[in-house]
Design a protein around this motif. Structure first.
Motif, PDB file in Angstrom:
ATOM      1  N   SER A 178      -0.181  -1.669  -5.630  1.00 52.25           N
ATOM      2  CA  SER A 178      -0.518  -2.821  -6.455  1.00 52.25           C
ATOM      3  C   SER A 178       0.074  -4.092  -5.833  1.00 52.25           C
ATOM      4  CB  SER A 178       0.022  -2.602  -7.871  1.00 52.25           C
ATOM      5  OG  SER A 178       1.374  -2.183  -7.824  1.00 52.25           O
ATOM      6  N   SER A 220       1.796  -5.268 -13.177  1.00 56.89           N
ATOM      7  CA  SER A 220       0.764  -5.186 -12.137  1.00 56.89           C
ATOM      8  C   SER A 220      -0.253  -6.325 -12.287  1.00 56.89           C
ATOM      9  CB  SER A 220       0.069  -3.830 -12.216  1.00 56.89           C
ATOM     10  OG  SER A 220       1.033  -2.822 -12.006  1.00 56.89           O
ATOM     11  N   GLU A 240      -3.445   1.248 -13.350  1.00 61.40           N
ATOM     12  CA  GLU A 240      -3.574   1.961 -12.087  1.00 61.40           C
ATOM     13  C   GLU A 240      -4.256   3.319 -12.257  1.00 61.40           C
ATOM     14  OE1 GLU A 240      -0.870   0.729 -13.357  1.00 61.40           O
ATOM     15  OE2 GLU A 240       0.228  -0.468 -11.882  1.00 61.40           O
TER      16      GLU A 240
END
Ligand code: TXA
Ligand code: MG
Length: 335
Positions: free
Chosen positions: A137, A145, A174
């Motif tokens: 990331s 993130s 993610e």
């Protein structure tokens, strides 16, 4: 520093920037990308992010042929089913690595985590480069993130030659990271693909495996993550009592007068007398909450003295949402 949107991008002009790192859009979060065969660029990822050397990078491929060039087989039948169903998409699989993969990418391990991202522009770039790219990331290690190019700019300013703007990320959290342990698909990090979606596809049970007798199976899971600079207090438990918990917390912390309130599903709260609330509603439904979660934490950071977050349950994407919030929290209050 150059920022180009995916619509205006000339793929050939991007290739030269891969002598260094490039910010790329993915469906999950923005990535800080490097050609896995370029040791300088790979090293820059760790340096720019301030990432510990033992935390390996996820490798992104554009084809199964490219996957086979970096991993040792055989591929379990369960993995094939997952790839058929969810790739390109937000799930990453752990394989045994071929020796050709730079040990720095692998954090010194003999394994490798790989995914095929669901972003046309990024897949075109990888295909044109002809090599896999490593991309964690695109945030400073430990911070929430990035789900927009502005988030990336906030963390790195002008330190990166090229940033590709693909708009807000459609998933917003993610990828799910899985391994194959004792003949079972095992979740190392919950993410965009849920346990029940995998179980429906596999017709067998998926295990949770974040810990192995205290030793993290996935190195990244042992580090501090996703934290705004402002203290974050997570409230979790039965909906009925959550509002009362928040009012109790405010009463017990008279030194704070300005609170960030992160809610979802249209829940609102009236500030007690003399207190100020700054709201962020993550939206309705778990997929929308995933999309807005990191942006909300970033938006309220610095705008208040404490960020108070209303948790969700642990069903479906709730597992991912609560994983991120629990890691981000400096304090968790449960009913
Ligand atoms: O959605 C995503 O996966 C994003 C986008 C950019 O693709 N990438 C991402 O990378 O989240 P990163 O570096 O922030 O997270 C990688 C996670 C870490 O928890 C790391 O420890 C784990 O994957 N990981 C990578 N390689 C591993 C390995 N060989 N064994 C165990 N865990 C590994
Ligand atoms: Mg990360």
């Amino acid at each position: 520093m150059k920022i180009v949107s995916t619509e205006d991008l000339d793929i050939d002009s991007v290739l030269e920037y891969f002598s260094d790192v490039v910010v790329v859009p993915t469906e999950t979060v923005y990535g800080l990308a490097a050609d896995i065969y370029n040791p300088h660029a790979v090293g820059r990822i760790f340096e720019l992010k301030n990432r510990p050397a033992d935390n390996p990078l996820i490798v992104h491929v554009s084809s199964i042929e490219m996957l086979n060039s970096i991993i040792e087989g055989p591929i379990p039948e369960e993995y094939t089913r997952i790839m058929d169903k969810f790739w390109p998409g937000p799930i990453s699989l752990l394989f045994k690595a071929k020796d050709c993969v730079n040990p720095v990418v692998r954090g010194g391990l003999d394994t490798l985590v790989v995914r095929m991202p669901n972003n046309k522009c990024l897949l075109d770039i990888i295909e044109r480069l002809g090599v896999p790219i490593a991309a964690p990331s695109a945030n400073i290690s430990g911070s929430p993130s990035p789900t927009t190019i502005q988030h990336v700019k906030d963390d790195f300013g002008g330190k990166i030659g090229l940033m590709i703007d693909g708009g807000p990320c459609s998933v917003g959290v993610e990828s799910t990271v899985v391994s194959f342990i004792d003949n079972k698909v095992t979740v190392l990090r919950p993410g965009g693909v849920t346990v029940s979606e995998m179980e429906d596809t596999l017709k067998s049970e998926v295990k949770m495996g974040c810990n192995d007798g205290g030793k993290a199976l996935s190195p990244g899971q042992k580090y501090r993550h996703y934290c705004p600079e402002t203290p974050l207090v997570l409230f979790k438990g039965r909906d009925l009592h959550l509002k009362n918990l928040i009012y109790n917390y405010i009463e017990k912390n008279p030194r704070f007068s300005r609170f960030g309130i992160v809610t979802h599903s249209g829940v609102t709260l009236e500030p007690p007398e003399g207190k100020l609330f700054v709201f962020f509603d993550m939206g309705h439904g778990k997929k929308e909450i995933c999309r807005n979660l990191f942006g909300g934490l970033r938006e309220l950071d610095g705008e208040c003295e404490a960020i108070l977050v209303l948790g969700t349950d642990y069903e479906d994407e709730g597992l991912t949402i609560m994983d991120r919030l629990e890691r981000a929290a400096s304090e968790i209050i449960t009913t």
